[in-house]
Motif scaffolding. Structure first.
Motif, PDB file in Angstrom:
ATOM      1  N   ILE A 262       1.765   0.754  -6.834  1.00 61.86           N
ATOM      2  CA  ILE A 262       2.402  -0.283  -7.638  1.00 61.86           C
ATOM      3  C   ILE A 262       3.619  -0.761  -6.861  1.00 61.86           C
ATOM      4  CG2 ILE A 262       3.958   1.244  -8.966  1.00 61.86           C
ATOM      5  CD1 ILE A 262       3.109  -0.472 -11.449  1.00 61.86           C
ATOM      6  N   LEU A 274       7.119  -6.952 -11.766  1.00 61.84           N
ATOM      7  CA  LEU A 274       6.013  -6.149 -11.253  1.00 61.84           C
ATOM      8  C   LEU A 274       5.221  -7.038 -10.307  1.00 61.84           C
ATOM      9  CD1 LEU A 274       4.304  -3.755 -13.628  1.00 61.84           C
ATOM     10  CD2 LEU A 274       3.201  -4.518 -11.578  1.00 61.84           C
ATOM     11  N   VAL A 277      -0.253  -4.249  -8.623  1.00 68.48           N
ATOM     12  CA  VAL A 277      -0.830  -2.967  -9.065  1.00 68.48           C
ATOM     13  C   VAL A 277      -2.230  -2.919  -8.499  1.00 68.48           C
ATOM     14  CG1 VAL A 277      -1.240  -1.398 -10.984  1.00 68.48           C
ATOM     15  CG2 VAL A 277       0.226  -3.384 -11.320  1.00 68.48           C
ATOM     16  N   ARG A 294      -1.507   4.119 -15.968  1.00 67.92           N
ATOM     17  CA  ARG A 294      -0.433   4.484 -16.904  1.00 67.92           C
ATOM     18  C   ARG A 294       0.724   5.138 -16.152  1.00 67.92           C
ATOM     19  NH1 ARG A 294      -3.231   7.093 -20.465  1.00 67.92           N
ATOM     20  NH2 ARG A 294      -3.465   5.302 -21.831  1.00 67.92           N
ATOM     21  N   LEU A 297       2.542   2.372 -14.067  1.00 69.96           N
ATOM     22  CA  LEU A 297       3.323   1.440 -14.893  1.00 69.96           C
ATOM     23  C   LEU A 297       4.548   2.134 -15.472  1.00 69.96           C
ATOM     24  CD1 LEU A 297       0.698  -0.624 -16.939  1.00 69.96           C
ATOM     25  CD2 LEU A 297       2.244  -1.449 -15.183  1.00 69.96           C
ATOM     26  N   SER A 300       7.121   2.379 -12.865  1.00 71.50           N
ATOM     27  CA  SER A 300       7.795   1.107 -12.583  1.00 71.50           C
ATOM     28  C   SER A 300       8.809   0.767 -13.674  1.00 71.50           C
ATOM     29  CB  SER A 300       6.779  -0.027 -12.427  1.00 71.50           C
ATOM     30  OG  SER A 300       6.165  -0.315 -13.669  1.00 71.50           O
ATOM     31  N   ALA A 314       5.630  -8.684 -16.106  1.00 69.35           N
ATOM     32  CA  ALA A 314       4.398  -8.610 -15.301  1.00 69.35           C
ATOM     33  C   ALA A 314       3.485  -9.737 -15.746  1.00 69.35           C
ATOM     34  CB  ALA A 314       3.728  -7.267 -15.517  1.00 69.35           C
ATOM     35  N   VAL A 326      -4.906  -3.151 -17.133  1.00 73.13           N
ATOM     36  CA  VAL A 326      -3.444  -3.111 -16.947  1.00 73.13           C
ATOM     37  C   VAL A 326      -2.753  -3.608 -18.213  1.00 73.13           C
ATOM     38  CG1 VAL A 326      -1.504  -4.111 -15.662  1.00 73.13           C
ATOM     39  CG2 VAL A 326      -3.523  -3.316 -14.430  1.00 73.13           C
ATOM     40  N   ALA A 330      -0.390  -1.348 -20.476  1.00 70.91           N
ATOM     41  CA  ALA A 330       0.993  -1.830 -20.596  1.00 70.91           C
ATOM     42  C   ALA A 330       1.393  -1.931 -22.067  1.00 70.91           C
ATOM     43  CB  ALA A 330       1.137  -3.183 -19.911  1.00 70.91           C
TER      44      ALA A 330
END
Lengths: 376, 487
Positions: A262, A274, A277, A294, A297, A300, A314, A326, A330
């Motif tokens: 990422i 972001l 990924v 997971r 993210l 990040s 993102a 994603v 998220a």
């Protein structure tokens, strides 16, 4: 006169950009962006409109290697679309596009893509609008509202009581959203921690991992569709040696083997972004992939917050299965989604049509890396 | 004109020539770092000559003649400014124009930068040798016994403060003036006040003192508790937010402290910058290593690649060989790479004894010579220099990278104007060449307990990038200077 750039006109193009945006971009920075590392040149894929030896319009392509299940191929990002205000209304933009489209056709590029808020002129030039970018947003602070209101996400009047009320309401909403997001993230991190100690490990990457191209290949075979071929050369250029903003990159390892990464950064506006990924586990297993996404993210979110970000943004673009994954992960982590963002525009050449072209519009895995902007 | 060697314990003759040679070397190495080699080479031994005033005024040809025996005044005398290369140079301790009519003042009689004769010889219009040698050898500090409660010479005691000269990098300005003057002597199209295209981008030397890596140590929590109670004793409302910080760091001691280390590295990497993390171990207590040494291995794991480690000499190691070597023994096991570079905790620094003491203890790079109460160029230089031992009249095998900006003093001194001041200092160095040393503590990098600092480091780095600044760690900068000196 509209034509491809001649050798020696690079400085004039950069000066035109600097005058247009009141910036101080250097020729080195211009070269980083527009002189391709791998794509054979000259000529550079840049069209210029010249009036009495003065550059009055530019349109550039950034050649990017893409990959789908049939292998790698060239496409290009549309960039540097600038027309001198004194020359507007002369349809220079369409003429500039014609020159670069012809270049793309002749040089075997399959697509030209871009992101815009004004789609009509681009549709007139030959672009289609296959999808629109929406936003995933994790609030860290009510100050994020000020940033969101100062950029392209805000519409309506720029000043006045209505805007102030709107901003105050948004700040309150942001505070409430944070109250929801934080516990979700905390629970997810507790769950992750147990697994991390057993199997997964997140490490900072300071140079492009040698297996990055292989991971991208595995990505398209697992998830399908098409995406940017992230080989070492590309990642070095775009991320690790970016002269503007070098994203922080974390790799995720299972049993000591890299499974994905990422990339994220802190924008000059204080917002976290972001950038990329990419996850393709050795053994295709959607639950494993979900865990890896997971973990990345969550990393990040924590890292950008510690860097002082007011929030983390993102992109969520289309129905590509990985993009969907994603977005789902998220949201479980506490991100919110709101439908505001630029449209994706795409021009397909004959080479693109032979690869499936418009039928595969929803199969592109697009994220902020595709913007080929200052942040990667 | 006076021919009185008033500089501390110097007598004109052997000592003076050693000192002149020392100063020449500092000028040469600095010029080679910040100017193209062709321009820097113009400052050779044959073209920049140090000599008594009486000989300087009789020099001829395209040379710069620097009088090195003038009576030096540590109290700055009638400072004035001269326009130069898009900025201004600040001059003090002016010397009068040589008596002969053949000498012209440049740019004018009122505010001269140079005196030039008909053969092209130029003499600096101020006591350049005295000013620079005095600052590089801390002489303004040696003339007074004033020290604060930590035995430090602070900015408030500096004779330059009253004339607002602490933010003047006079060494850098002098070298810039010398390069421009020599270029004007060699290239007729160039003028003595122009360096267009010749100055390398400024360097930013970033560092972080890891004083507190856990927010739950006794002293930090006690201070918070005091902040709750103290207002009540004065009949005011308690500052209850401190209870929240106490609770947070009790549950999560690393939050906003150790956790900021990786975040700072991430942020610096974003800009292509790097920094030095100074580690403290040894005695604890209010002024000591509050967090102990337990987290040092974790910091070491994070600091790699372009980032460097250094030793934060503990408070009680000040001029104490036994205590310092005890601290270093502790560091050897935890972070052997940290040895060799250091900065004093609380900036405890003795102008005469600290550098010889540190050199004897094996340090090659020190970053302690900064003010704790103001930002500024304590040694008049934005860059680094080889230390000089006045007692032996010889250079030491240690380099000083004086600290210019500490985030807390910048904020205390300038508040909302902090960013503008930082930008002003760096812009000035962009015009004259130089490096700016900045310390930023992890504990205030991202810590809601100190809201005035939120986002500040990021904004400083954005400003540095916009001004084209490069980044080097202190040891990298010293390597560059010492390599230039060997050339």
């Amino acid at each position: 006169m509209v034509r491809l750039i001649h050798q020696g006109e690079e400085e004039a193009c950069n000066t035109f950009h600097n005058q247009y945006y009141h910036t101080r971009r250097t020729l080195d920075q211009w070269s980083w962006e527009f002189v391709p590392r791998q794509f054979p040149t000259p000529p550079l894929p840049i069209a210029v409109a010249v009036d009495q030896d003065r550059v009055v319009g530019t349109q550039a392509l950034i050649p990017i290697r893409m990959i789908d299940s049939d292998g790698s191929y060239w496409a290009a990002k549309s960039e540097e679309t600038l027309i001198d205000p004194g020359y507007r209304g002369k349809d220079l933009s369409t003429k500039l596009y014609q020159v670069v489209f012809e270049y793309a056709e002749q040089r075997g590029m399959a697509y030209v893509w871009g992101f815009t808020t004004a789609t009509k002129p681009l549709q007139k030039a030959g672009f289609e609008v296959p999808s629109r970018v929406s936003q995933l947003f994790f609030p860290f602070s009510a100050r994020a509202v000020r940033v969101l209101f100062s950029n392209e996400l805000a519409d309506g009047p720029r000043k006045g009581p209505r805007r102030a009320v709107k901003q105050a309401l948004a700040a309150a909403a942001c505070g409430a959203a944070r109250a929801i997001s934080e516990p979700q993230l905390a629970v997810a991190r507790i769950k992750l921690r147990a697994r991390s100690q057993a199997e997964m490990e997140v490490r900072a990457l300071t140079s492009p991992p040698p297996e990055c191209a292989e991971i991208t290949q595995r990505f398209v075979s697992q998830w399908g569709g098409t995406t940017i071929l992230r080989d070492e050369e590309y990642l070095r250029w775009r991320i690790f040696e970016n002269p503007w903003v070098r994203s922080a990159v974390r790799g995720i390892y299972l049993g000591g083997r890299l499974q994905g990464w990422i990339a994220f950064c802190l924008g000059d506006d204080g917002m976290g972004y972001l950038v990329d990924v990419m996850v393709a586990p050795n053994e295709s297993n959607s639950r494993t992939a979900e865990s890896l996404v997971r973990a990345l993210l969550s990393e990040s979110v924590v890292a950008t917050r510690r860097m002082g970000a007011v929030g983390l943004r993102a992109w969520h673009v289309n129905s590509h299965p990985f993009d969907q994954l994603v977005a789902r992960v998220a949201r479980n982590l506490g991100f919110f989604r709101f439908k505001r963002g630029m449209s994706v525009v795409r021009y397909t050449t004959s080479h693109g049509r032979s690869r499936g072209g418009a039928d595969r519009a929803g199969e592109w895995y697009i994220n902020r890396l595709w913007s080929e902007g200052l942040m990667g | 004109m006076v021919h009185q060697p008033a500089l501390v314990r110097g007598t004109y003759g052997v000592a003076s020539s050693v000192r002149s040679e020392y100063l020449r070397k500092q000028i040469t190495s600095h010029s080679q770092v910040f100017f193209p080699s062709a321009s820097a080479k113009l400052l050779s031994r044959d073209t920049v000559v140090f000599l008594p005033y009486g000989d300087a005024i009789h020099a001829t040809g395209n040379v710069i003649a620097v009088p090195d025996n003038l009576e030096h005044s540590a109290q700055p005398n009638t400072p004035y400014r001269v326009p130069f290369n898009g900025t201004e140079l600040t001059i003090w301790n002016r010397i009068p124009r040589p008596p002969s009519e053949e000498w012209l003042a440049l740019p004018n009689e009122e505010t001269p930068l140079w005196y030039r004769n008909s053969s092209g010889t130029m003499i600096p219009a101020w006591d350049m040798f005295g000013n620079l040698f005095s600052l590089l050898t801390f002489q303004e500090e040696l003339r007074t016994s004033q020290r604060d409660r930590h035995e430090r010479f602070i900015a408030a005691y500096s004779p330059r403060l009253a004339s607002d000269l602490l933010e003047v990098p006079t060494f850098n300005e002098t070298v810039a003036a010398f390069v421009a003057a020599r270029c004007s002597q060699e290239v007729p199209q160039r003028t003595f006040d122009n360096l267009v295209g010749l100055v390398a981008p400024p360097i930013i030397v970033l560092s972080h003192d890891c004083d507190v890596l856990r927010g739950n140590d006794l002293w930090t929590q006690f201070v918070r508790g005091y902040r709750v109670v103290a207002p009540m004793l004065r009949g005011r409302l308690p500052k209850l937010q401190n209870v929240w910080w106490i609770a947070q760091n009790t549950v999560a001691p690393r939050r906003y402290y150790f956790e900021n280390v990786e975040a700072m590295i991430d942020l610096e990497r974003q800009f292509g910058y790097s920094s030095t993390f100074y580690l403290i171990n040894g005695s604890g207590g209010r002024f000591g290593a509050r967090s102990g040494a337990g987290l040092i291995p974790d910091v070491v794991r994070l600091v790699s690649g372009m980032w460097r480690l250094g030793v934060h000499y503990n408070y009680d190691t000040y001029l104490d060989h036994a205590r310092l070597s005890s601290q270093l023994q502790g560091i050897v096991d935890l972070a052997p790479n940290a040895l060799g570079t250091g900065r004093a905790h609380y900036l405890r620094f003795d102008p005469a004894r600290s550098l010889p003491f540190l050199a004897e203890s094996g340090f090659r790079v020190d970053e302690s010579a900064g003010y704790p109460d103001r930002i500024g160029y304590r040694c008049g230089i934005g860059g680094c220099f080889q230390a000089y031992d006045l007692s032996r009249d010889s250079p030491l095998d240690i380099w000083e990278v004086p600290l210019t900006i500490m985030e807390e003093t910048l904020m205390r001194q300038y508040g909302h104007d902090s960013l503008r001041v930082f930008s002003r200092l760096l812009s000035h160095l962009r015009s004259v060449g130089g490096a700016l040393s900045v310390v930023y503590h992890p504990g205030v990098f991202f810590n809601p307990e100190f809201p005035e600092f939120l986002g500040m480091y990021h904004r400083l780095l954005i400003e540095a990038r916009q001004l084209g600044a490069r980044s080097m760690t202190a040891s990298e900068l010293v390597d560059k200077y010492s390599a230039a000196q060997r050339m």
